[in-house]
Design a protein around this motif. Structure first.
Motif, PDB file in Angstrom:
ATOM      1  N   THR A 325     -36.672  15.103  15.077  1.00  7.07           N
ATOM      2  CA  THR A 325     -36.561  14.169  16.189  1.00  7.07           C
ATOM      3  C   THR A 325     -37.088  14.832  17.454  1.00  7.07           C
ATOM      4  O   THR A 325     -37.054  16.052  17.594  1.00  7.07           O
ATOM      5  CB  THR A 325     -35.105  13.730  16.394  1.00  7.07           C
ATOM      6  N   ALA A 326     -37.575  13.990  18.349  1.00  8.18           N
ATOM      7  CA  ALA A 326     -38.116  14.508  19.609  1.00  8.18           C
ATOM      8  C   ALA A 326     -38.050  13.413  20.658  1.00  8.18           C
ATOM      9  O   ALA A 326     -37.963  12.220  20.340  1.00  8.18           O
ATOM     10  CB  ALA A 326     -39.561  14.968  19.423  1.00  8.18           C
ATOM     11  N   GLU A 327     -38.082  13.816  21.898  1.00 11.05           N
ATOM     12  CA  GLU A 327     -38.188  12.884  23.010  1.00 11.05           C
ATOM     13  C   GLU A 327     -39.545  13.114  23.651  1.00 11.05           C
ATOM     14  O   GLU A 327     -39.841  14.211  24.141  1.00 11.05           O
ATOM     15  CB  GLU A 327     -37.050  13.098  24.009  1.00 11.05           C
ATOM     16  N   VAL A 328     -40.387  12.079  23.595  1.00  8.94           N
ATOM     17  CA  VAL A 328     -41.772  12.250  24.037  1.00  8.94           C
ATOM     18  C   VAL A 328     -42.134  11.188  25.076  1.00  8.94           C
ATOM     19  O   VAL A 328     -41.573  10.082  25.081  1.00  8.94           O
ATOM     20  CB  VAL A 328     -42.751  12.149  22.843  1.00  8.94           C
ATOM     21  N   PRO A 329     -43.072  11.495  25.961  1.00 10.21           N
ATOM     22  CA  PRO A 329     -43.546  10.489  26.920  1.00 10.21           C
ATOM     23  C   PRO A 329     -44.441   9.467  26.225  1.00 10.21           C
ATOM     24  O   PRO A 329     -44.930   9.711  25.118  1.00 10.21           O
ATOM     25  CB  PRO A 329     -44.332  11.318  27.942  1.00 10.21           C
ATOM     26  N   LEU A 330     -44.660   8.361  26.887  1.00 10.71           N
ATOM     27  CA  LEU A 330     -45.450   7.269  26.320  1.00 10.71           C
ATOM     28  C   LEU A 330     -46.824   7.736  25.863  1.00 10.71           C
ATOM     29  O   LEU A 330     -47.298   7.367  24.788  1.00 10.71           O
ATOM     30  CB  LEU A 330     -45.586   6.140  27.360  1.00 10.71           C
ATOM     31  N   ASN A 331     -47.482   8.565  26.663  1.00 14.03           N
ATOM     32  CA  ASN A 331     -48.856   8.946  26.336  1.00 14.03           C
ATOM     33  C   ASN A 331     -48.969   9.876  25.136  1.00 14.03           C
ATOM     34  O   ASN A 331     -50.065  10.122  24.645  1.00 14.03           O
ATOM     35  CB  ASN A 331     -49.537   9.581  27.562  1.00 14.03           C
ATOM     36  N   LEU A 332     -47.835  10.388  24.628  1.00 10.49           N
ATOM     37  CA  LEU A 332     -47.881  11.262  23.455  1.00 10.49           C
ATOM     38  C   LEU A 332     -47.384  10.574  22.179  1.00 10.49           C
ATOM     39  O   LEU A 332     -47.282  11.207  21.130  1.00 10.49           O
ATOM     40  CB  LEU A 332     -47.058  12.526  23.708  1.00 10.49           C
ATOM     41  N   LEU A 333     -47.076   9.279  22.274  1.00  9.68           N
ATOM     42  CA  LEU A 333     -46.672   8.539  21.076  1.00  9.68           C
ATOM     43  C   LEU A 333     -47.865   8.417  20.125  1.00  9.68           C
ATOM     44  O   LEU A 333     -49.001   8.236  20.555  1.00  9.68           O
ATOM     45  CB  LEU A 333     -46.174   7.144  21.439  1.00  9.68           C
ATOM     46  N   ILE A 334     -47.573   8.500  18.828  1.00  6.74           N
ATOM     47  CA  ILE A 334     -48.617   8.441  17.794  1.00  6.74           C
ATOM     48  C   ILE A 334     -48.206   7.417  16.746  1.00  6.74           C
ATOM     49  O   ILE A 334     -47.019   7.276  16.417  1.00  6.74           O
ATOM     50  CB  ILE A 334     -48.805   9.825  17.136  1.00  6.74           C
ATOM     51  N   ALA A 335     -49.199   6.691  16.208  1.00  6.16           N
ATOM     52  CA  ALA A 335     -48.927   5.749  15.125  1.00  6.16           C
ATOM     53  C   ALA A 335     -48.270   6.490  13.959  1.00  6.16           C
ATOM     54  O   ALA A 335     -48.701   7.573  13.565  1.00  6.16           O
ATOM     55  CB  ALA A 335     -50.228   5.097  14.668  1.00  6.16           C
ATOM     56  N   GLY A 336     -47.206   5.907  13.417  1.00  3.28           N
ATOM     57  CA  GLY A 336     -46.456   6.542  12.346  1.00  3.28           C
ATOM     58  C   GLY A 336     -45.104   7.062  12.787  1.00  3.28           C
ATOM     59  O   GLY A 336     -44.210   7.260  11.958  1.00  3.28           O
ATOM     60  N   TYR A 337     -44.936   7.314  14.093  1.00  2.00           N
ATOM     61  CA  TYR A 337     -43.628   7.719  14.598  1.00  2.00           C
ATOM     62  C   TYR A 337     -42.636   6.577  14.403  1.00  2.00           C
ATOM     63  O   TYR A 337     -42.974   5.403  14.542  1.00  2.00           O
ATOM     64  CB  TYR A 337     -43.686   8.064  16.081  1.00  2.00           C
ATOM     65  N   GLU A 338     -41.382   6.937  14.118  1.00  2.00           N
ATOM     66  CA  GLU A 338     -40.319   5.934  13.999  1.00  2.00           C
ATOM     67  C   GLU A 338     -39.450   5.980  15.247  1.00  2.00           C
ATOM     68  O   GLU A 338     -39.031   7.062  15.678  1.00  2.00           O
ATOM     69  CB  GLU A 338     -39.476   6.232  12.765  1.00  2.00           C
ATOM     70  N   LEU A 339     -39.193   4.821  15.818  1.00  2.00           N
ATOM     71  CA  LEU A 339     -38.388   4.750  17.036  1.00  2.00           C
ATOM     72  C   LEU A 339     -36.917   4.969  16.728  1.00  2.00           C
ATOM     73  O   LEU A 339     -36.352   4.328  15.846  1.00  2.00           O
ATOM     74  CB  LEU A 339     -38.563   3.391  17.708  1.00  2.00           C
ATOM     75  N   LEU A 340     -36.286   5.875  17.463  1.00  2.00           N
ATOM     76  CA  LEU A 340     -34.856   6.104  17.341  1.00  2.00           C
ATOM     77  C   LEU A 340     -34.091   5.515  18.522  1.00  2.00           C
ATOM     78  O   LEU A 340     -32.870   5.588  18.585  1.00  2.00           O
ATOM     79  CB  LEU A 340     -34.562   7.598  17.231  1.00  2.00           C
ATOM     80  N   SER A 341     -34.823   4.951  19.469  1.00  2.00           N
ATOM     81  CA  SER A 341     -34.200   4.269  20.613  1.00  2.00           C
ATOM     82  C   SER A 341     -35.045   3.057  20.964  1.00  2.00           C
ATOM     83  O   SER A 341     -36.238   2.994  20.638  1.00  2.00           O
ATOM     84  CB  SER A 341     -34.104   5.211  21.817  1.00  2.00           C
ATOM     85  N   ASP A 342     -34.419   2.083  21.597  1.00  2.00           N
ATOM     86  CA  ASP A 342     -35.173   0.916  22.070  1.00  2.00           C
ATOM     87  C   ASP A 342     -36.164   1.356  23.147  1.00  2.00           C
ATOM     88  O   ASP A 342     -35.908   2.307  23.894  1.00  2.00           O
ATOM     89  CB  ASP A 342     -34.228  -0.129  22.667  1.00  2.00           C
ATOM     90  N   ILE A 343     -37.288   0.646  23.211  1.00  2.00           N
ATOM     91  CA  ILE A 343     -38.235   0.869  24.305  1.00  2.00           C
ATOM     92  C   ILE A 343     -38.090  -0.289  25.286  1.00  2.00           C
ATOM     93  O   ILE A 343     -38.197  -1.450  24.893  1.00  2.00           O
ATOM     94  CB  ILE A 343     -39.682   0.973  23.797  1.00  2.00           C
ATOM     95  N   GLU A 344     -37.841   0.055  26.543  1.00  2.00           N
ATOM     96  CA  GLU A 344     -37.619  -0.959  27.577  1.00  2.00           C
ATOM     97  C   GLU A 344     -38.529  -0.713  28.768  1.00  2.00           C
ATOM     98  O   GLU A 344     -38.977   0.428  29.009  1.00  2.00           O
ATOM     99  CB  GLU A 344     -36.159  -0.931  28.050  1.00  2.00           C
ATOM    100  N   THR A 345     -38.805  -1.788  29.504  1.00  2.00           N
ATOM    101  CA  THR A 345     -39.510  -1.631  30.775  1.00  2.00           C
ATOM    102  C   THR A 345     -38.556  -0.996  31.771  1.00  2.00           C
ATOM    103  O   THR A 345     -37.346  -0.911  31.529  1.00  2.00           O
ATOM    104  CB  THR A 345     -39.986  -2.988  31.313  1.00  2.00           C
ATOM    105  N   LYS A 346     -39.082  -0.569  32.892  1.00  2.00           N
ATOM    106  CA  LYS A 346     -38.235   0.091  33.889  1.00  2.00           C
ATOM    107  C   LYS A 346     -37.165  -0.825  34.464  1.00  2.00           C
ATOM    108  O   LYS A 346     -36.141  -0.355  34.973  1.00  2.00           O
ATOM    109  CB  LYS A 346     -39.101   0.663  35.010  1.00  2.00           C
ATOM    110  N   ASP A 347     -37.381  -2.144  34.365  1.00  2.00           N
ATOM    111  CA  ASP A 347     -36.355  -3.074  34.852  1.00  2.00           C
ATOM    112  C   ASP A 347     -35.419  -3.540  33.731  1.00  2.00           C
ATOM    113  O   ASP A 347     -34.645  -4.477  33.902  1.00  2.00           O
ATOM    114  CB  ASP A 347     -37.004  -4.282  35.549  1.00  2.00           C
ATOM    115  N   GLY A 348     -35.501  -2.885  32.554  1.00  2.00           N
ATOM    116  CA  GLY A 348     -34.524  -3.136  31.493  1.00  2.00           C
ATOM    117  C   GLY A 348     -34.896  -4.176  30.465  1.00  2.00           C
ATOM    118  O   GLY A 348     -34.084  -4.502  29.594  1.00  2.00           O
TER     119      GLY A 348
END
Length: 389
Positions: A325-348
């Protein structure tokens, strides 16, 4: 020599002679008699070409080739016989659907050319099927990516179901595992016809009106109607139609179909769909299966047992052997990664729900949203790691 050739005859001398003669040219296996040959096809197949004698004790050649046609339809079938009467040839062609007919004694160069022609025919047939499979799979993948943008929670689960189904396919020994794969990916397509407000009420557990309940119940029927318009996907349409049918005959559709009469893949989907609704992780836990057991009458017990044994348990120690598991910024996301948290906009606002596998299409969407609205970072993911041996 990758494609295998099987020679079937009750004459051991002939079999030994063919093996010696062609051992440097073809990957030759031999079988004394039809019963042994069919056992070999099941345990050692696939064979690209099968050449069978006509007159043998027990099963004769036409019976063997007819059974082979049913169990290994891609295999190119040929006959080698010393009884080349017209009736034999007609029967072999009509029932065994043979590609070549040889008479004994057959010159080695003629037999070699026949085997080569059979191998080429096998390559053509399998290449066409593989092209069709990849084309269909690619088209369905694009479609499900688009659907996941409409409703990440509902359509995003298709990826998790597909991963589970692929793990199960080998254990179930499905003759055409791609059918289950496409059925899983298209199982939720009927949700497109459900108004957004009804989808939200359903997900939040709000009470639905009678008409809204009927809408939800008929989702598999909607999916079947749409899928049936795609050539060669009629079996997939039927599987999607029966995906909510209980093993005891309850559920949709309201007909007399029950038990083993329900398509096998539909019975698998019923278990996986309900597990996905219970499980909060990437793999079902013992507690999830206990909840499933409370309504055991709804599920094929054999499939439930296979699922218990073959799906990886949500055990942190086991997962850490293959993933990190890792915490990565948006620009380092790669196809094949599995999300372990919801992705939200800055306003939720929710963009993608956790437990989805990122695809190139979803990454494009995320980056576009990130540029305009901004996305909460970092993002927690699970990524596959390769252990050095």
């Amino acid at each position: 020599m990758t494609e295998k050739v099987l020679i079937i005859d009750d004459d051991t001398n002939l079999l030994s002679g063919i093996q010696r003669q062609f051992r440097n040219k073809f990957d030759i296996s031999v079988a004394e008699g039809g019963e042994k040959a069919l056992d070999m096809v099941r345990s050692e197949g696939p064979f690209a070409v099968v050449i069978c004698d006509m007159r043998m004790p027990g099963m004769h050649g036409v019976e063997v080739l007819g059974s082979l046609k049913e169990h290994a339809p891609d295999t190119v079938r040929m006959m080698l016989t010393g009884n080349a009467d017209q009736l034999t040839a007609i029967e072999a062609i009509n029932e065994g659907n043979i590609f070549r007919f040889f008479t004994k004694p057959c010159p080695s160069d003629v037999l070699a050319k026949g085997i080569e022609a059979g191998l080429e025919q096998y390559r053509l047939v399998t290449a066409e099927k593989e092209l069709l499979r990849k084309t269909l799979a690619g088209s369905v993948m694009v479609l499900t990516d688009v659907l996941s943008m409409i409703d990440t929670d509902i359509f995003g689960k298709s990826t998790r179901l597909r991963d589970w189904a692929r793990l199960l396919a080998g254990h179930l020994k499905l003759p055409q595992p791609w059918i289950l794969d496409l059925s899983v990916m298209l199982s939720r397509i009927g949700w497109v016809a459900i108004p957004a407000e009804v989808r939200e009420k359903f997900k939040s557990g709000e009470s639905l009106s009678k008409k809204e309940n009927e809408m939800i119940q008929r989702i598999p029927e909607t999916g079947k109607k749409w899928i049936s318009h795609i050539p060669r996907l009629e079996p997939v349409a039927e599987i999607v139609f029966y995906q909510n049918k209980g093993f005891d005959g309850s559920g949709f559709p309201d007909d007399e179909i029950a038990g083993k009469d329900i398509p096998l893949e539909s019975r698998v989907l019923k278990v996986l769909n309900d597990l996905a609704g219970i499980s909060q992780d990437t793999a079902p836990t013992k507690l999830d299966f206990r909840q499933l057991d409370l309504q055991a009458q709804l599920y094929d017990p054999e499939i439930v047992q296979i699922v218990r044994q073959s799906l990886p348990k949500a055990d942190a120690e086991n997962r850490d052997l293959y993933f990190e598991t890792a915490e990565v910024p948006l620009n380092l996301l790669i196809a094949g990664y599995e999300l372990l948290s919801d992705i939200e906009t800055k306003d939720g606002k929710l963009i993608l729900a956790k437990h989805q596998q990122l695809t190139k299409t979803l990454l494009t969407k995320l980056r576009n949203i990130g540029e305009i609205q901004g996305i909460k970072e970092p993002i927690r993911v699970r990524k596959h790691i390769v252990r050095k041996v």
